[in-house]
Motif scaffolding. Structure first.
Motif, PDB file in Angstrom:
ATOM      1  N   GLU A 282       0.757  -1.151  -0.072  1.00  0.00           N
ATOM      2  CA  GLU A 282       0.071   0.054   0.043  1.00  0.00           C
ATOM      3  C   GLU A 282       1.029   1.243  -0.109  1.00  0.00           C
ATOM      4  OE1 GLU A 282      -2.675   0.206   3.642  1.00  0.00           O
ATOM      5  OE2 GLU A 282      -0.750   0.532   4.799  1.00  0.00           O
ATOM      6  N   GLN A 283       0.496   2.283  -0.693  1.00  0.00           N
ATOM      7  CA  GLN A 283       1.156   3.591  -0.752  1.00  0.00           C
ATOM      8  C   GLN A 283       1.027   4.379   0.601  1.00  0.00           C
ATOM      9  OE1 GLN A 283       0.026   6.049  -3.710  1.00  0.00           O
ATOM     10  NE2 GLN A 283       1.680   7.682  -3.308  1.00  0.00           N
ATOM     11  N   VAL A 284       2.374   4.612   1.019  1.00  0.00           N
ATOM     12  CA  VAL A 284       2.469   5.424   2.163  1.00  0.00           C
ATOM     13  C   VAL A 284       2.407   6.904   1.894  1.00  0.00           C
ATOM     14  CG1 VAL A 284       3.804   5.761   4.114  1.00  0.00           C
ATOM     15  CG2 VAL A 284       3.645   3.441   3.501  1.00  0.00           C
ATOM     16  N   LYS A 285       1.336   7.564   2.384  1.00  0.00           N
ATOM     17  CA  LYS A 285       1.335   9.087   1.713  1.00  0.00           C
ATOM     18  C   LYS A 285       1.783  10.066   2.786  1.00  0.00           C
ATOM     19  CE  LYS A 285      -2.488   8.101  -1.507  1.00  0.00           C
ATOM     20  NZ  LYS A 285      -3.869   8.382  -1.732  1.00  0.00           N
ATOM     21  N   GLN A 286       3.340   9.880   2.943  1.00  0.00           N
ATOM     22  CA  GLN A 286       4.075  10.882   3.630  1.00  0.00           C
ATOM     23  C   GLN A 286       4.641  12.065   2.797  1.00  0.00           C
ATOM     24  OE1 GLN A 286       6.795   9.393   6.500  1.00  0.00           O
ATOM     25  NE2 GLN A 286       5.571   7.629   7.009  1.00  0.00           N
ATOM     26  N   ALA A 287       4.296  13.205   2.945  1.00  0.00           N
ATOM     27  CA  ALA A 287       4.648  14.211   2.059  1.00  0.00           C
ATOM     28  C   ALA A 287       5.773  14.328   1.932  1.00  0.00           C
ATOM     29  CB  ALA A 287       3.674  15.740   2.615  1.00  0.00           C
ATOM     30  N   ALA A 288       6.627  14.348   3.008  1.00  0.00           N
ATOM     31  CA  ALA A 288       8.197  14.530   2.949  1.00  0.00           C
ATOM     32  C   ALA A 288       8.856  13.662   1.747  1.00  0.00           C
ATOM     33  CB  ALA A 288       8.756  14.230   4.139  1.00  0.00           C
ATOM     34  N   VAL A 289       8.465  12.316   1.597  1.00  0.00           N
ATOM     35  CA  VAL A 289       9.188  11.737   0.716  1.00  0.00           C
ATOM     36  C   VAL A 289       8.207  11.272  -0.679  1.00  0.00           C
ATOM     37  CG1 VAL A 289      10.395  10.227   2.638  1.00  0.00           C
ATOM     38  CG2 VAL A 289       7.927   9.797   1.789  1.00  0.00           C
ATOM     39  N   THR A 290       7.050  12.274  -0.572  1.00  0.00           N
ATOM     40  CA  THR A 290       6.368  12.156  -1.930  1.00  0.00           C
ATOM     41  C   THR A 290       6.742  13.191  -2.650  1.00  0.00           C
ATOM     42  OG1 THR A 290       4.751  10.702  -0.871  1.00  0.00           O
ATOM     43  CG2 THR A 290       4.076  11.874  -2.921  1.00  0.00           C
ATOM     44  N   PHE A 291       7.601  13.340  -3.509  1.00  0.00           N
ATOM     45  CA  PHE A 291       8.126  14.871  -4.048  1.00  0.00           C
ATOM     46  C   PHE A 291       8.240  14.520  -5.602  1.00  0.00           C
ATOM     47  CE2 PHE A 291      12.012  12.695  -2.274  1.00  0.00           C
ATOM     48  CZ  PHE A 291      12.881  12.807  -3.561  1.00  0.00           C
ATOM     49  N   PHE A 292       8.612  15.484  -6.227  1.00  0.00           N
ATOM     50  CA  PHE A 292       8.891  15.808  -7.600  1.00  0.00           C
ATOM     51  C   PHE A 292      10.327  16.049  -7.781  1.00  0.00           C
ATOM     52  CE2 PHE A 292       4.260  16.506  -7.629  1.00  0.00           C
ATOM     53  CZ  PHE A 292       3.995  15.727  -8.396  1.00  0.00           C
TER      54      PHE A 292
ATOM     55  N   GLY B  82       9.125   5.230  11.964  1.00  0.00           N
ATOM     56  CA  GLY B  82       8.210   5.007  10.628  1.00  0.00           C
ATOM     57  C   GLY B  82       7.891   6.475  10.134  1.00  0.00           C
ATOM     58  N   VAL B  83       8.240   7.290  10.762  1.00  0.00           N
ATOM     59  CA  VAL B  83       7.835   8.660   9.975  1.00  0.00           C
ATOM     60  C   VAL B  83       9.058   9.326   9.386  1.00  0.00           C
ATOM     61  CG1 VAL B  83       6.610  10.999  10.394  1.00  0.00           C
ATOM     62  CG2 VAL B  83       5.603   8.912  11.525  1.00  0.00           C
ATOM     63  N   PHE B  84       8.995   9.826   8.330  1.00  0.00           N
ATOM     64  CA  PHE B  84      10.156  10.737   7.734  1.00  0.00           C
ATOM     65  C   PHE B  84      10.119  11.972   7.847  1.00  0.00           C
ATOM     66  CE2 PHE B  84      10.431   6.507   5.391  1.00  0.00           C
ATOM     67  CZ  PHE B  84      11.803   6.103   5.742  1.00  0.00           C
ATOM     68  N   GLU B  85      11.337  12.767   7.905  1.00  0.00           N
ATOM     69  CA  GLU B  85      11.410  14.062   8.116  1.00  0.00           C
ATOM     70  C   GLU B  85      12.550  14.770   7.323  1.00  0.00           C
ATOM     71  OE1 GLU B  85      12.687  17.353  11.386  1.00  0.00           O
ATOM     72  OE2 GLU B  85      12.431  15.433  11.907  1.00  0.00           O
ATOM     73  N   ASP B  86      12.245  15.671   6.439  1.00  0.00           N
ATOM     74  CA  ASP B  86      13.590  16.189   5.337  1.00  0.00           C
ATOM     75  C   ASP B  86      14.495  16.888   6.608  1.00  0.00           C
ATOM     76  OD1 ASP B  86      15.050  17.265   3.781  1.00  0.00           O
ATOM     77  OD2 ASP B  86      13.356  17.959   2.616  1.00  0.00           O
ATOM     78  N   ILE B  87      15.531  16.450   6.464  1.00  0.00           N
ATOM     79  CA  ILE B  87      16.632  17.110   7.273  1.00  0.00           C
ATOM     80  C   ILE B  87      17.826  17.372   6.496  1.00  0.00           C
ATOM     81  CG2 ILE B  87      16.096  15.875   9.505  1.00  0.00           C
ATOM     82  CD1 ILE B  87      18.389  14.251   9.049  1.00  0.00           C
TER      83      ILE B  87
END
Length: 545
Positions: free
Chosen positions: A100-110, A162-167
């Motif tokens: 299933e897709q995990v819709k975390q904004a940090a890692v869902t980028f262009f 399990g939660v990603f943060e852009d550092i």
């Protein structure tokens, strides 16, 4: 550069296809089944211009998950059947054959993602994610998201349960001076127990380089490329890392420039060691590449013990329209000098492949005890069925390993930029995820349906060593014959991020054939050894330092 990212019209396909073995492959013992649709991965990835990806258990549930990235700066029409660019995506493995897709904004980028890897960079037991992005100095597009995708630099994400943060900005591992990033190496070069990052740039930037970022702790990094002696002009595509000279420190090979660097331990320090790198100029002629044209480039690389002699050999895959892939046998140290020998033709890989061959891995895909060579190319039959290019290891004959492909080289073939292996269903057989770039084709999850045989998977948990155990060397022997070289049944070094644009799980997978029990010896980079005897097959074991 455009030709590098495009396929010839002759190998483009016009519909979605399923994988089964063709009639000509019935006798071939390595069998895969395309389960992309059933796994829930076909629809969300439809239209993605995929280029890099990685397996890794980001949520610590014992199942490896999947991260896929691609290039998002092309005209909308090039992403059909999608309406426009498809962003990077993270998928959770549900354990029932589905994702299933995990819709975390940090890692869902262009972006222009050209590689990815999961790695525990702070030793807290949770895998961070590094995305290598192939950034341009200035945006050439005016529309969005293509404009921002072109100038997006590499990114580092902290994993908090399990939660990603852009550092990226504060980490020091993603500087604005790093542009055309490709592969990511992960290893502890200075033996301080923290994993460092080696990011490879391609040559399509004014001042290409490969940068080594030292991990200072707390997810802070510093560029030590000059300090350790890396040249300013070191460019490449893929990467292979292993301790080749036996000093307990990682060495690495950078394909395209085709340069091998060996570690030298300068002096002891209060924490870790001062380590420098020297280029193995004595191997320059044997590893040199003479291209057929301007896009005939060595691309992926992998180290592995092809002939079970306890030495790590090298396979290099070529990103050329006429791919002349290479096999180099490791003849060991002679008078302190590392020896490699080109045995490509004798080993069975002498035929020219009629499509590009970006990614390569050395893995035992049929669990017979002999590691095979897998390359991210495939045959496309008239009926739309594909057969991945796997050279099966037939064993050692007259002192050399011998390999056989599933069918004669030639015919209608396609390729995939990346394709990491991983046992997604924990059944003891390595599966493949082929990451697609081209319209008309699609990314594919290939489940390994080869006849079940005995196997063993080994993970290492470090304490003074990095927690992932990277750099540990694992040797398996027939039960009761520990240390007997003639009884060696497998040798690997624990590594991730090898090949091209691909990240693998941090474990060693061994096929055992008919062996039901083995003895194990793990050599840590410090020289310390961990021994386990009479281990039952068909299990995953965890070695704790």
């Amino acid at each position: 550069m455009t030709a590098f990212l495009r396929c010839q019209a002759a190998v483009l396909v016009l519909a979605f296809f399923c994988f089964t073995s063709s009639a000509g492959d019935k006798a071939f013992p390595i069998v895969f089944r395309d389960i992309t649709k059933d796994a829930g991965l076909h629809e969300p990835l439809a239209g993605i211009m995929g280029h890099g990806g990685a397996w890794g258990d980001f949520d610590n549930d014992g199942l490896i998950d999947l991260y896929i990235g691609g290039f998002c700066d092309r005209p909308n029409a090039e992403y059909k059947p999608a309406a426009g660019p498809v962003p990077n995506m993270l998928f959770r493995n549900l354990g029932n054959g589905r994702f299933e897709q995990v819709k975390q904004a940090a890692v869902t980028f262009f972006g222009r993602t050209s590689g990815a890897v999961f790695a525990d960079l702070d030793n807290d037991g949770w895998l961070e994610l590094y995305s290598a992005n192939n950034a341009k100095a200035k945006a050439q597009r005016t529309d969005e998201p293509q404009k921002s995708a072109q100038v997006r630099h590499s990114l580092l994400f902290r994993n908090t349960k399990g939660v990603f943060e852009d550092i990226s900005a504060q980490s020091g591992a993603c500087p604005s001076t790093l542009f055309t990033a490709r592969n990511i190496g992960v290893f502890d070069y200075d033996a301080d127990g923290l994993l460092d990052l080696l990011v490879v740039e391609d040559r399509f930037t004014p001042r290409p380089r490969t940068a080594l970022f030292r991990n200072k702790g707390n997810l802070q990094f510093e560029d030590v490329s000059q300090k350790v002696g890396l040249p300013d002009n070191l460019f490449g595509l893929g990467l292979a890392v292993a301790d080749l000279n036996g000093d307990g420190r990682p060495d690495f090979f950078v394909p395209h420039s085709n340069r091998l660097f060996l570690s030298t331990r300068a002096r002891s320090a209060s924490k870790g060691e001062d380590v420098t790198y020297r280029e193995a100029l004595e191997l320059k002629s044997i590893l040199a590449w003479v291209p057929l044209d301007g896009e005939d480039w060595p691309c992926g690389a992998a180290f592995g013990d092809l002939d079970r002699d306890g030495r790590l050999d090298l396979v290099v895959a070529i990103h050329g329209k006429k791919a002349r892939n290479k096999v180099f046998l490791n003849d060991g140290l002679k008078n302190g000098v590392l020896q490699f020998r080109d045995v490509t033709k004798e080993a069975g890989l002498g035929d020219v492949i009629p499509v590009r061959c970006p990614h390569v891995e050395i893995q035992d895909l049929d669990n017979d005890g002999w590691p095979d060579i897998y390359i991210s190319a495939a045959w496309m039959d008239e009926a739309g069925k594909i057969t991945p290019l796997v050279y099966r290891n037939e064993g050692r004959k007259e002192g050399l390993p011998r390999f056989t492909p599933p069918r004669p080289i030639g015919g209608n073939m396609v390729y995939y930029p990346a394709g990491p292996s991983g046992d997604f269903d924990n059944d003891g057989r390595l599966d493949l995820f082929l990451i697609n770039w081209f319209q008309g084709n699609h990314s594919r999850l290939l489940k390994n349906d080869s006849t079940p045989r005995n196997w063993l998977q080994v993970q290492v948990v470090g304490k003074t060593l990095n927690r992932m155990g990277l750099g540990c060397q694992i040797r398996l022997y027939r039960a009761g014959e520990l240390g007997n070289q003639k009884a060696l049944v497998g040798f690997q070094e624990l590594s991730i991020g090898y090949g091209y644009a691909s990240g693998q799980p941090a474990l060693c997978h061994f096929g055992l054939g008919d062996l039901e029990r083995v003895d194990l010896e793990a050599t840590l980079p410090s020289g310390k050894k961990l021994v386990r005897k009479n281990i039952e097959s068909k299990k995953r074991i965890v070695l704790e330092e």
